[in-house]
Design an enzyme around this catalytic site. Structure first.
Site, PDB file in Angstrom:
ATOM      1  N   THR A 154      31.926  18.191  31.530  1.00 16.25           N
ATOM      2  CA  THR A 154      31.150  19.132  30.727  1.00 16.25           C
ATOM      3  C   THR A 154      31.275  18.847  29.232  1.00 16.25           C
ATOM      4  OG1 THR A 154      31.073  21.471  30.081  1.00 16.25           O
ATOM      5  CG2 THR A 154      33.182  20.664  30.841  1.00 16.25           C
ATOM      6  N   ASP A 155      30.279  19.303  28.472  1.00 17.06           N
ATOM      7  CA  ASP A 155      30.350  19.168  27.002  1.00 17.06           C
ATOM      8  C   ASP A 155      31.389  20.113  26.404  1.00 17.06           C
ATOM      9  OD1 ASP A 155      29.013  21.581  27.330  1.00 17.06           O
ATOM     10  OD2 ASP A 155      27.315  21.073  26.036  1.00 17.06           O
ATOM     11  N   GLU A 156      31.856  21.105  27.201  1.00 16.44           N
ATOM     12  CA  GLU A 156      32.788  22.097  26.634  1.00 16.44           C
ATOM     13  C   GLU A 156      34.132  21.483  26.248  1.00 16.44           C
ATOM     14  OE1 GLU A 156      33.020  25.921  28.418  1.00 16.44           O
ATOM     15  OE2 GLU A 156      30.923  25.937  28.990  1.00 16.44           O
ATOM     16  N   TYR A 173      38.944  27.155  31.157  1.00 18.61           N
ATOM     17  CA  TYR A 173      38.035  26.284  31.920  1.00 18.61           C
ATOM     18  C   TYR A 173      37.920  24.909  31.256  1.00 18.61           C
ATOM     19  CZ  TYR A 173      33.581  24.088  33.141  1.00 18.61           C
ATOM     20  OH  TYR A 173      32.619  23.176  33.495  1.00 18.61           O
ATOM     21  N   LYS A 221      39.057  21.119  32.504  1.00 16.83           N
ATOM     22  CA  LYS A 221      38.129  19.987  32.654  1.00 16.83           C
ATOM     23  C   LYS A 221      38.585  18.822  31.752  1.00 16.83           C
ATOM     24  CE  LYS A 221      34.780  19.631  34.710  1.00 16.83           C
ATOM     25  NZ  LYS A 221      34.497  19.205  36.105  1.00 16.83           N
TER      26      LYS A 221
HETATM   27  P1  NAD Z   1      29.507  25.615  40.982  1.00 11.46           P
HETATM   28  O1  NAD Z   1      30.591  26.587  40.665  1.00 11.46           O
HETATM   29  O2  NAD Z   1      28.127  26.112  41.217  1.00 11.46           O
HETATM   30  O3  NAD Z   1      29.907  24.769  42.279  1.00 11.46           O
HETATM   31  C1  NAD Z   1      31.207  24.276  42.474  1.00 11.46           C
HETATM   32  C2  NAD Z   1      31.318  23.818  43.917  1.00 11.46           C
HETATM   33  O4  NAD Z   1      32.651  23.292  44.097  1.00 11.46           O
HETATM   34  C3  NAD Z   1      31.147  24.936  44.943  1.00 11.46           C
HETATM   35  O5  NAD Z   1      30.335  24.509  46.004  1.00 11.46           O
HETATM   36  C4  NAD Z   1      32.561  25.218  45.420  1.00 11.46           C
HETATM   37  O6  NAD Z   1      32.625  25.689  46.761  1.00 11.46           O
HETATM   38  C5  NAD Z   1      33.212  23.849  45.282  1.00 11.46           C
HETATM   39  N1  NAD Z   1      34.664  23.947  45.091  1.00 11.46           N
HETATM   40  C6  NAD Z   1      35.332  24.745  44.236  1.00 11.46           C
HETATM   41  N2  NAD Z   1      36.666  24.592  44.382  1.00 11.46           N
HETATM   42  C7  NAD Z   1      36.833  23.645  45.342  1.00 11.46           C
HETATM   43  C8  NAD Z   1      37.961  23.037  45.931  1.00 11.46           C
HETATM   44  N3  NAD Z   1      39.220  23.390  45.574  1.00 11.46           N
HETATM   45  N4  NAD Z   1      37.776  22.084  46.887  1.00 11.46           N
HETATM   46  C9  NAD Z   1      36.522  21.726  47.263  1.00 11.46           C
HETATM   47  N5  NAD Z   1      35.407  22.295  46.772  1.00 11.46           N
HETATM   48  C10 NAD Z   1      35.566  23.237  45.812  1.00 11.46           C
HETATM   49  O7  NAD Z   1      29.564  24.541  39.814  1.00 11.46           O
HETATM   50  P2  NAD Z   1      28.368  23.747  39.122  1.00 11.46           P
HETATM   51  O8  NAD Z   1      27.808  24.566  38.039  1.00 11.46           O
HETATM   52  O9  NAD Z   1      27.492  23.193  40.162  1.00 11.46           O
HETATM   53  O10 NAD Z   1      29.196  22.561  38.430  1.00 11.46           O
HETATM   54  C11 NAD Z   1      29.484  21.354  39.146  1.00 11.46           C
HETATM   55  C12 NAD Z   1      30.285  20.430  38.248  1.00 11.46           C
HETATM   56  O11 NAD Z   1      29.533  20.128  37.077  1.00 11.46           O
HETATM   57  C13 NAD Z   1      31.601  21.025  37.758  1.00 11.46           C
HETATM   58  O12 NAD Z   1      32.566  20.004  37.752  1.00 11.46           O
HETATM   59  C14 NAD Z   1      31.291  21.499  36.347  1.00 11.46           C
HETATM   60  O13 NAD Z   1      32.446  21.466  35.552  1.00 11.46           O
HETATM   61  C15 NAD Z   1      30.270  20.466  35.919  1.00 11.46           C
HETATM   62  N6  NAD Z   1      29.281  20.928  34.919  1.00 11.46           N
HETATM   63  C16 NAD Z   1      28.577  22.079  35.108  1.00 11.46           C
HETATM   64  C17 NAD Z   1      27.593  22.446  34.175  1.00 11.46           C
HETATM   65  C18 NAD Z   1      26.752  23.689  34.347  1.00 11.46           C
HETATM   66  O14 NAD Z   1      25.995  24.046  33.448  1.00 11.46           O
HETATM   67  N7  NAD Z   1      26.810  24.397  35.458  1.00 11.46           N
HETATM   68  C19 NAD Z   1      27.364  21.646  33.058  1.00 11.46           C
HETATM   69  C20 NAD Z   1      28.130  20.483  32.894  1.00 11.46           C
HETATM   70  C21 NAD Z   1      29.070  20.122  33.841  1.00 11.46           C
HETATM   71  O1  DAU Z   2      28.154  23.610  28.599  1.00 12.97           O
HETATM   72  C1  DAU Z   2      28.337  23.351  29.960  1.00 12.97           C
HETATM   73  C2  DAU Z   2      28.927  24.569  30.635  1.00 12.97           C
HETATM   74  O2  DAU Z   2      27.895  25.544  30.701  1.00 12.97           O
HETATM   75  C3  DAU Z   2      29.488  24.259  32.017  1.00 12.97           C
HETATM   76  O3  DAU Z   2      30.551  23.374  31.910  1.00 12.97           O
HETATM   77  C4  DAU Z   2      29.944  25.553  32.707  1.00 12.97           C
HETATM   78  O4  DAU Z   2      30.382  25.266  34.029  1.00 12.97           O
HETATM   79  C5  DAU Z   2      28.772  26.509  32.747  1.00 12.97           C
HETATM   80  O5  DAU Z   2      29.177  27.736  33.333  1.00 12.97           O
HETATM   81  C6  DAU Z   2      28.223  26.752  31.338  1.00 12.97           C
HETATM   82  O6  DAU Z   2      29.173  27.492  30.539  1.00 12.97           O
HETATM   83  P1  DAU Z   2      28.715  28.704  29.570  1.00 12.97           P
HETATM   84  O7  DAU Z   2      29.888  29.561  29.323  1.00 12.97           O
HETATM   85  O8  DAU Z   2      27.983  28.186  28.393  1.00 12.97           O
HETATM   86  O9  DAU Z   2      27.625  29.415  30.563  1.00 12.97           O
HETATM   87  P2  DAU Z   2      27.335  30.963  30.855  1.00 12.97           P
HETATM   88  O10 DAU Z   2      26.063  31.018  31.630  1.00 12.97           O
HETATM   89  O11 DAU Z   2      28.527  31.649  31.432  1.00 12.97           O
HETATM   90  O12 DAU Z   2      27.080  31.563  29.424  1.00 12.97           O
HETATM   91  C7  DAU Z   2      26.043  31.048  28.582  1.00 12.97           C
HETATM   92  C8  DAU Z   2      26.109  31.811  27.266  1.00 12.97           C
HETATM   93  O13 DAU Z   2      25.693  33.170  27.519  1.00 12.97           O
HETATM   94  C9  DAU Z   2      27.508  31.905  26.678  1.00 12.97           C
HETATM   95  O14 DAU Z   2      27.397  31.846  25.270  1.00 12.97           O
HETATM   96  C10 DAU Z   2      28.008  33.271  27.106  1.00 12.97           C
HETATM   97  C11 DAU Z   2      26.738  34.095  27.173  1.00 12.97           C
HETATM   98  N1  DAU Z   2      26.707  35.175  28.207  1.00 12.97           N
HETATM   99  C12 DAU Z   2      27.066  34.855  29.472  1.00 12.97           C
HETATM  100  C13 DAU Z   2      27.029  35.802  30.486  1.00 12.97           C
HETATM  101  C14 DAU Z   2      27.450  35.464  31.897  1.00 12.97           C
HETATM  102  C15 DAU Z   2      26.283  36.445  27.865  1.00 12.97           C
HETATM  103  O15 DAU Z   2      25.934  36.719  26.704  1.00 12.97           O
HETATM  104  N2  DAU Z   2      26.244  37.397  28.860  1.00 12.97           N
HETATM  105  C16 DAU Z   2      26.620  37.131  30.157  1.00 12.97           C
HETATM  106  O16 DAU Z   2      26.587  38.067  31.004  1.00 12.97           O
END
Ligand code: NAD
Ligand code: DAU
Length: 350
Positions: free
Chosen positions: A132-134, A157, A161
């Site tokens: 992730t970019d975080e 988190y 990562k």
């Molecule tokens: P998600 O939470 O939707 O899915 C995670 C999946 O991993 C689920 O299916 C869960 O059952 C599985 N999982 C969790 N713990 C596990 C374990 N101990 N063993 C096996 N499986 C397990 O997550 P996502 O949003 O699809 O993100 C996927 C990946 O991409 C993550 O590594 C996250 O850090 C990265 N990522 C997410 C975003 C985003 O915006 N969602 C952006 C950049 C990177």
């Molecule tokens: O940047 C990549 C990341 O983006 C991934 O690595 C994470 O897995 C993914 O969850 C996401 O993280 P964020 O914290 O940016 O996503 P989230 O949807 O939780 O929140 C987006 C923005 O909105 C953040 O600034 C917090 C805000 N927010 C979030 C929720 C859930 C609110 O204002 N209200 C809310 O209820």
């Protein structure tokens, strides 16, 4: 089959799009989806490929080292694309240890299983770590995250990562494993679990419930359509240079409050509600602890070196996303029942 690819976390949001893309595009590959099916994993996301001859599912927790060894042997795994993770920042604030266990310990288990299975031929197999970019922290004075930006994670988190990214690179350096890492910005699109901002707001607007905006809603995120991230993962897996890092992003920055207003406007139109009615649901709530102000990715390297570009404009992607949620009420009902309701109560109603 030419490759046997282990995709971890394939029942989650991004993972299901990656699994679907690889199963349908590469019938010559055996795809093994390994997922523990936590609250975020949902096999309903994979209905369209579950009967494909090259698709396999294994319910395994990456914390279980013995089970991982068995999977590598059973499926003769040739490459790994690792997405399994605890992914929600708010949950990491209330339960950091769960993030250490899966994101750090689980990733090291997976690296060890790969190292053991590929002994003597580590240069012939790829371990691709999806991150992730975080990990780069928070931007306060303009600028963008580059692949060379120093790590500065600010939440449990992102710290977990970052640690997992460091382990992957340490295994490349120490054991000469062939690895690649990509760091992506915020994804949105179908199958996104409704604890995250965009699907949470779509679900709440539909049900006329308050829209919780943290702080003043001024925080900025760079949004990318999930299928474009899956395409980028395909590109990096096949064309990325071993040992390299690729930043992936949408060149698409939005303040949270502007996204929430856009969703309100679009959904008022789609639901035939009076213009402005959903905006009345916006509720400013207590800010997230240690809330990162701005993320913005410079994705020039993957564009120039690997020829990847985002394919969808945000306005188009958000329309597709809202339409998907409105057409998939059953999916939404299934994932928001039971445990999710309890989580929502604890976070927003106390
Ligand atoms: P998600 O939470 O939707 O899915 C995670 C999946 O991993 C689920 O299916 C869960 O059952 C599985 N999982 C969790 N713990 C596990 C374990 N101990 N063993 C096996 N499986 C397990 O997550 P996502 O949003 O699809 O993100 C996927 C990946 O991409 C993550 O590594 C996250 O850090 C990265 N990522 C997410 C975003 C985003 O915006 N969602 C952006 C950049 C990177
Ligand atoms: O940047 C990549 C990341 O983006 C991934 O690595 C994470 O897995 C993914 O969850 C996401 O993280 P964020 O914290 O940016 O996503 P989230 O949807 O939780 O929140 C987006 C923005 O909105 C953040 O600034 C917090 C805000 N927010 C979030 C929720 C859930 C609110 O204002 N209200 C809310 O209820």
């Amino acid at each position: 089959m030419s490759k046997s690819i282990l995709i971890t976390g394939g029942a989650g949001f991004i993972g299901c799009h990656v699994v679907r893309l690889f199963v349908t595009k590469y019938s010559e590959y055996k795809i093994v989806n390994l997922d523990a099916l936590t609250y975020a994993g949902n096999l309903e996301n994979l209905k369209e490929v579950e009967n494909a001859p090259n698709y396999n599912f294994e319910k395994v927790d990456i914390q279980d080292a013995d089970a991982l060894d068995l999977i590598f042997a059973k499926h003769q795994i040739s490459d790994v694309i690792h997405l399994a993770a605890e992914s929600h920042v708010d949950r990491s604030i209330s339960d950091p240890m769960a993030f250490v266990k899966t994101n750090v310990f689980g990733t090291v288990n997976l690296l060890n299983a790969a190292k053991k299975a590929w002994v003597g031929e580590l240069d012939q197999h790829l371990f691709y770590h999806v991150s992730t970019d975080e990990v780069y922290g928070s931007l306060h004075d303009g600028g963008f995250f580059l692949e060379t930006t120093a790590y500065d994670p600010q939440s449990p988190y992102s710290a977990s990562k970052a640690a997992s990214d460091h382990f992957v690179r340490a295994y490349a350096n120490t054991y000469k494993m062939k690895t690649v890492v990509s760091n992506c910005s915020n994804n949105y699109g179908p199958n996104h679990f409704p604890e995250k901002l965009i699907p949470l707001c779509i679900n709440n607007i539909k049900n006329s419930k308050p829209l919780p905006v943290y702080g003043k809603g001024e925080n900025v995120r760079d949004w990318l359509f999930v299928k474009d991230h899956a395409r980028a993962i395909d590109t990096v897996f096949h064309r990325g240079k071993p040992g390299e890092t690729y930043n992936i992003g949408g060149f698409n920055e939005w303040k949270n409050i502007d996204i929430v207003r856009l969703l309100c406007q679009k959904m008022d139109q789609k639901l035939g509600r009076e213009a402005g009615s959903s905006e009345k649901l916006i509720t400013f709530v207590q800010d997230r602890a240690g809330h990162d102000l701005r993320y913005a990715i410079d994705a020039t390297k993957i564009q120039k070196e690997l020829g990847w570009d985002p394919s969808l404009q945000f306005e188009e992607g958000i329309e597709l996303t809202i339409d998907w949620y409105l057409a998939n009420e059953e999916w939404l009902e299934h994932v928001t029942s039971g445990a999710y309701q309890q989580y929502y109560k604890e976070l927003y109603e106390n």
